[in-house]
Design an enzyme around this catalytic site. Structure first.
Site, PDB file in Angstrom:
ATOM      1  N   SER A 190      45.439  45.977  35.679  1.00 12.03           N
ATOM      2  CA  SER A 190      44.490  46.619  36.587  1.00 12.03           C
ATOM      3  C   SER A 190      44.696  48.128  36.626  1.00 12.03           C
ATOM      4  O   SER A 190      43.732  48.910  36.610  1.00 12.03           O
ATOM      5  CB  SER A 190      44.647  46.039  37.996  1.00 12.03           C
ATOM      6  OG  SER A 190      44.348  44.669  38.026  1.00 12.03           O
ATOM      7  N   GLY A 239      36.525  41.197  32.552  1.00 16.76           N
ATOM      8  CA  GLY A 239      35.626  41.357  33.682  1.00 16.76           C
ATOM      9  C   GLY A 239      35.870  42.656  34.424  1.00 16.76           C
ATOM     10  O   GLY A 239      34.935  43.290  34.924  1.00 16.76           O
ATOM     11  N   ARG A 279      30.232  34.785  32.779  1.00 21.97           N
ATOM     12  CA  ARG A 279      30.646  35.168  34.122  1.00 21.97           C
ATOM     13  C   ARG A 279      29.554  35.955  34.845  1.00 21.97           C
ATOM     14  O   ARG A 279      28.946  36.868  34.277  1.00 21.97           O
ATOM     15  CB  ARG A 279      31.939  35.986  34.066  1.00 21.97           C
ATOM     16  CG  ARG A 279      33.081  35.207  33.453  1.00 21.97           C
ATOM     17  CD  ARG A 279      34.340  36.028  33.310  1.00 21.97           C
ATOM     18  NE  ARG A 279      34.894  36.390  34.603  1.00 21.97           N
ATOM     19  CZ  ARG A 279      36.009  37.119  34.745  1.00 21.97           C
ATOM     20  NH1 ARG A 279      36.649  37.555  33.686  1.00 21.97           N
ATOM     21  NH2 ARG A 279      36.453  37.409  35.945  1.00 21.97           N
ATOM     22  N   SER A 295      36.438  41.736  47.490  1.00 19.88           N
ATOM     23  CA  SER A 295      36.444  41.835  46.031  1.00 19.88           C
ATOM     24  C   SER A 295      36.845  43.241  45.628  1.00 19.88           C
ATOM     25  O   SER A 295      36.097  44.195  45.862  1.00 19.88           O
ATOM     26  CB  SER A 295      35.074  41.501  45.441  1.00 19.88           C
ATOM     27  OG  SER A 295      35.045  41.810  44.053  1.00 19.88           O
ATOM     28  N   GLN A 308      37.028  44.381  42.635  1.00 16.53           N
ATOM     29  CA  GLN A 308      36.205  44.875  41.538  1.00 16.53           C
ATOM     30  C   GLN A 308      34.863  45.401  42.034  1.00 16.53           C
ATOM     31  O   GLN A 308      34.394  46.448  41.582  1.00 16.53           O
ATOM     32  CB  GLN A 308      36.012  43.776  40.492  1.00 16.53           C
ATOM     33  CG  GLN A 308      37.298  43.438  39.739  1.00 16.53           C
ATOM     34  CD  GLN A 308      37.086  42.402  38.651  1.00 16.53           C
ATOM     35  OE1 GLN A 308      35.987  41.879  38.477  1.00 16.53           O
ATOM     36  NE2 GLN A 308      38.140  42.096  37.924  1.00 16.53           N
ATOM     37  N   ASP A 364      44.998  35.538  40.830  1.00 24.65           N
ATOM     38  CA  ASP A 364      45.259  35.273  39.416  1.00 24.65           C
ATOM     39  C   ASP A 364      46.473  34.382  39.191  1.00 24.65           C
ATOM     40  O   ASP A 364      46.703  33.916  38.072  1.00 24.65           O
ATOM     41  CB  ASP A 364      45.462  36.584  38.658  1.00 24.65           C
ATOM     42  CG  ASP A 364      44.173  37.358  38.488  1.00 24.65           C
ATOM     43  OD1 ASP A 364      43.101  36.722  38.433  1.00 24.65           O
ATOM     44  OD2 ASP A 364      44.229  38.598  38.420  1.00 24.65           O
ATOM     45  N   LYS A 383      36.131  32.483  37.066  1.00 18.51           N
ATOM     46  CA  LYS A 383      37.031  33.412  36.366  1.00 18.51           C
ATOM     47  C   LYS A 383      36.801  33.265  34.859  1.00 18.51           C
ATOM     48  O   LYS A 383      35.739  32.821  34.422  1.00 18.51           O
ATOM     49  CB  LYS A 383      38.482  33.117  36.758  1.00 18.51           C
ATOM     50  CG  LYS A 383      38.843  33.615  38.156  1.00 18.51           C
ATOM     51  CD  LYS A 383      38.938  35.119  38.171  1.00 18.51           C
ATOM     52  CE  LYS A 383      39.563  35.664  39.436  1.00 18.51           C
ATOM     53  NZ  LYS A 383      39.689  37.137  39.400  1.00 18.51           N
ATOM     54  N   ARG A 428      38.927  28.021  36.405  1.00 21.33           N
ATOM     55  CA  ARG A 428      40.387  27.908  36.455  1.00 21.33           C
ATOM     56  C   ARG A 428      40.847  26.749  37.329  1.00 21.33           C
ATOM     57  O   ARG A 428      41.912  26.177  37.081  1.00 21.33           O
ATOM     58  CB  ARG A 428      41.003  29.217  36.963  1.00 21.33           C
ATOM     59  CG  ARG A 428      41.185  30.237  35.878  1.00 21.33           C
ATOM     60  CD  ARG A 428      42.071  31.379  36.290  1.00 21.33           C
ATOM     61  NE  ARG A 428      42.145  32.328  35.196  1.00 21.33           N
ATOM     62  CZ  ARG A 428      42.330  33.627  35.324  1.00 21.33           C
ATOM     63  NH1 ARG A 428      42.451  34.144  36.541  1.00 21.33           N
ATOM     64  NH2 ARG A 428      42.405  34.410  34.277  1.00 21.33           N
ATOM     65  N   ARG A 444      45.550  32.894  31.187  1.00 19.68           N
ATOM     66  CA  ARG A 444      46.455  32.469  32.261  1.00 19.68           C
ATOM     67  C   ARG A 444      46.664  30.951  32.253  1.00 19.68           C
ATOM     68  O   ARG A 444      47.756  30.475  32.585  1.00 19.68           O
ATOM     69  CB  ARG A 444      45.946  32.959  33.609  1.00 19.68           C
ATOM     70  CG  ARG A 444      45.834  34.489  33.670  1.00 19.68           C
ATOM     71  CD  ARG A 444      45.787  35.029  35.071  1.00 19.68           C
ATOM     72  NE  ARG A 444      45.378  36.427  35.051  1.00 19.68           N
ATOM     73  CZ  ARG A 444      46.165  37.449  34.785  1.00 19.68           C
ATOM     74  NH1 ARG A 444      47.441  37.232  34.498  1.00 19.68           N
ATOM     75  NH2 ARG A 444      45.710  38.689  34.783  1.00 19.68           N
TER      76      ARG A 444
END
Length: 441
Positions: free
Chosen positions: A23, A95, A123, A168, A170, A321, A348, A352, A396
């Site tokens: 990030s 993303g 997504r 969020s 993002q 995550d 995701k 997930r 992941r």
């Protein structure tokens, strides 16, 4: 397809240096590109996601070059100084790159085309499209805002106050980054805290960022438009999401004792550490310091017995995550661990939640899948193992079940480990160097 097999080996011992925070690596390149002058970055994650961001910023007019192992130089063009790219920006699997770059490009008066790999094209991007259209940008995308998309940036962007429907980082970041090239003050109201890497790095580069706490628990984050961002020299902290995998492995492989130095411990990112400690994990944080505007520490972890817990849903934004690898730890704990508030995991890199449940079943672990969570029946020791896990192109999921294979009675196979390079290129080599047994043949 590149299948990998993970088997029980000896204890994991030694020091494991994890890659730079993904990030923060994205944001360091982006804000370096918007600063005036030369920014130097060390410890940059050189995974595929961040390299896609570097390539996109070059296409937008910034000069970015690698000067050494993890060392990069960014020659910025200033806020509002980016240029229309000649070709489509391919953001691979990232993303973060799509959403944050969309915010930056939304307040530049040119057209940008964006796409990504098969996983990223599934997504939804509607959550960023709505606020950015309010600022004057226009989008053409597939249903629910899916890639590929065309973005016509606003020639005269408008500052807005936008209330996030759900926390969020993002979406918040996309709006704040768009606000850099808009007049006045752009404000984002978030109902609960989310990761604040963008706010911290904006301050590091000299932007004026405000935070107001509301009586209802909401916060309003503001950024002043048209700053002259100042270049800087920074070192990216170790990624706590990457550190989660060796950390979890050390907890469930008997006799393990690891140190993971220089890991970011931003309060918005340590939900996993809090949860593992509640489960009885032996985790210590030493040499706490600041790096690139972020708190970091050296994390020491030892194996030991673990007990099941119920993880509060409100903790999800601080560890979103890490739920796949937490589920692997829960499979080895005593009792039934209950995870909730995880509907976001359905959208995701893969579903997930579903992929984690299927992987646990393949390992012989009892699991009940709900719309927004999992109940995982731990054995208080090694699970049976012996199954193959479908990763669905999700790094992941792949790493989480390779970790489970290190503690299972029988080996675990993941159907494809090629995408691990998006976030942790040296994962297999690092784990094998510590005592794991992951077969790449």
């Amino acid at each position: 397809m590149h299948p990998l097999t993970s088997s029980a080996g000896g204890p994991l011992k030694g020091t494991c240096t994890v890659p730079g925070d993904k990030s923060i690596s994205h944001r360091a390149l982006m804000l370096g590109a918007l600063a005036v002058g030369e920014t130097s970055v060390s410890g940059l994650l050189e995974g595929e996601d961040v390299m896609a961001t570097a390539a996109a910023l070059r296409a937008l007019g910034a000069r970015i070059e690698r000067t050494g192992d993890g060392d990069w130089r960014v020659e910025g063009v200033g806020v509002g100084g980016l240029a229309e790219p000649d070709s489509v920006l391919d953001l691979g699997n990232s993303g973060t790159a799509v959403r944050l770059l969309a915010g930056i490009c939304a307040s530049h008066g040119f057209t940008t085309f964006m796409t990504g790999d098969r996983s990223l094209r599934r997504r939804p991007m509607g959550r960023i499209i709505e606020p950015l259209e309010r600022m004057g940008a226009q989008f053409v995308a597939r249903s629910v805002g899916r890639l590929p998309l065309a973005l016509l940036g606003a020639a005269q962007p408008l500052p807005i106050e936008y209330r996030l429907p759900m926390p969020s980082a993002q979406v918040k970041s996309a709006v704040l980054l768009a606000g850099l090239n808009a007049p006045g003050e752009t404000r984002v109201v978030e109902p609960a805290p989310s990761r604040d890497h963008t706010e911290r790095m904006l301050r590091l580069f000299g932007a004026r960022v405000g935070v107001e706490e509301g009586a209802d628990g909401a916060s309003t984050i503001s950024v002043a438009g048209y700053p002259e961002l100042e270049p800087c020299a920074l070192t990216v902290p170790g990624d706590p999401s990457a550190a989660a995998f060796p950390l979890a492995a050390a907890l469930i492989v008997p006799g393990s004792d690891l140190v993971i130095p220089g890991v970011g411990i931003n309060p918005a990112r340590i939900g996993l550490l809090e949860t593992l400690r509640e489960m009885g994990a032996a985790i210590e944080m030493g040499s706490v310091r600041e790096q690139a505007g972020e708190p970091v520490a050296d994390i020491a972890v030892r194996s030991g017995p673990l007990r099941a817990v119920e993880v509060p849903a409100e903790r999800a934004p601080r560890m979103i995550d890490e739920y796949p690898v937490l589920s692997v730890v829960a499979a080895c704990a005593e009792g039934t661990t209950r995870l909730g508030g995880l509907a976001e995991l359905r959208v995701k890199e893969s579903d997930r939640l579903g992929a984690t449940a299927a992987g646990l079943r393949a390992a012989g672990v009892g699991v009940t899948e709900r719309d927004d969570g999992l109940d995982i029946v731990g054995r208080g020791g090694p699970p049976p193992g012996g199954g193959m896990v479908a990763t669905h192109l999700d790094h992941r999921i792949a790493m989480a079940f390779l970790v489970l294979g290190m503690a299972s009675e029988k080996p675990m196979i993941v159907d494809d480990g090629s995408m691990i390079g998006t976030s942790y290129p040296d994962f297999v080599a690092d784990m094998n160097g510590l005592g794991a047994s992951i077969d790449t043949g």
